[in-house]
Design an enzyme around this catalytic site. Structure first.
Site, PDB file in Angstrom:
ATOM      1  N   GLY A 136       0.814  -1.220   0.000  1.00 18.17           N
ATOM      2  CA  GLY A 136       0.000   0.000   0.000  1.00 18.17           C
ATOM      3  C   GLY A 136       0.838   1.256   0.000  1.00 18.17           C
ATOM      4  O   GLY A 136       1.686   1.430   0.855  1.00 18.17           O
ATOM      5  N   SER A 137       0.637   2.155  -0.942  1.00 24.59           N
ATOM      6  CA  SER A 137       1.552   3.268  -1.094  1.00 24.59           C
ATOM      7  C   SER A 137       1.026   4.270  -2.125  1.00 24.59           C
ATOM      8  O   SER A 137      -0.127   4.208  -2.530  1.00 24.59           O
ATOM      9  CB  SER A 137       2.927   2.737  -1.523  1.00 24.59           C
ATOM     10  OG  SER A 137       2.770   1.700  -2.467  1.00 24.59           O
TER      11      SER A 137
END
Length: 216
Positions: free
Chosen positions: A184-185
């Site tokens: 997640g980013s």
């Protein structure tokens, strides 16, 4: 296809799944609990394999094209002044990568790496605009005779590991893999303001395939 950056994590998870499965079969008497544990272990393995998948992509040709470096949703488009690397009036396009997106990052243009810098930092939610300035991140500047792009790998609240196999002077090929952000980013692409954008807020981008902009 699994990215090489995920081999160690997949190996650890697979080992946990095998050991956990054997333990549940040998030590748990209740079939309901046993099948429940086996189901959760298989879901963990499936999620891990899905996260580290690395599909092949077909990149549109053209030195005047700026290609998406990341999979995900376009969550921000705004005018900015870029004074860190190329000193230009620019447009920032931000792409949020959920845990279910492919997380392998790819170069947005053909050219040469002119700038690379790593910043340690915080772990705000990746969709928070402040994450571009405060989170752990890398800044990578690439240029060619047609255009120049500064793009940022930004760690999110869960992501705590950025991979960037990049050095100043490296030759780049649009669509070629250079690293990833785990779990997640967000990726920011900062491009010349004269560029003709081909995406809008809410669009879904695919790394190595989606055209973010065309430079005339």
């Amino acid at each position: 296809m699994i990215t090489k950056h995920g081999y160690s994590v997949v190996a650890v998870v697979a080992s946990i799944v095998v050991i956990g499965s054997l333990a549940s079969v040998c030590l748990v008497d209740s079939r309901f609990i046993r099948y429940g544990l086996l189901g959760m272990l298989l879901l963990l393995l499936a999620f891990t394999l899905n996260f580290f998948r690395d599909p092949e992509r077909i990149t549109p040709p053209g030195d005047n094209l700026i290609i998406s470096p990341a999979d995900g949703k376009v969550v921000l488009i705004k005018n900015v002044r870029e004074d860190e690397c190329f000193n230009m009036d620019a447009v920032q396009v931000s792409i949020f990568m959920s845990p279910f997106n492919v997380h392998v990052n790819r170069y947005p243009i053909n050219g040469k790496v002119e700038y690379f810098r790593y910043f340690s930092g915080e772990y705000l939610m990746a969709f928070d605009e402040k994450s571009s300035l405060r989170n752990e991140r890398t800044h990578i500047g690439v240029s060619n005779t047609h255009t120049k792009v500064l793009f940022k790998q930004i760690a999110g609240f869960v992501a705590r590991r950025i991979v960037a196999n990049v050095q100043v002077g490296d030759a780049t090929v649009a669509g070629a893999r250079f690293g990833m952000i785990k779990f997640g980013s967000r990726v920011d692409i900062i491009l010349p303001r004269k560029s003709e954008l081909k995406v809008k807020l809410g669009d879904t981008a695919a790394a190595g395939e989606t055209i973010i902009a065309v430079v005339s």
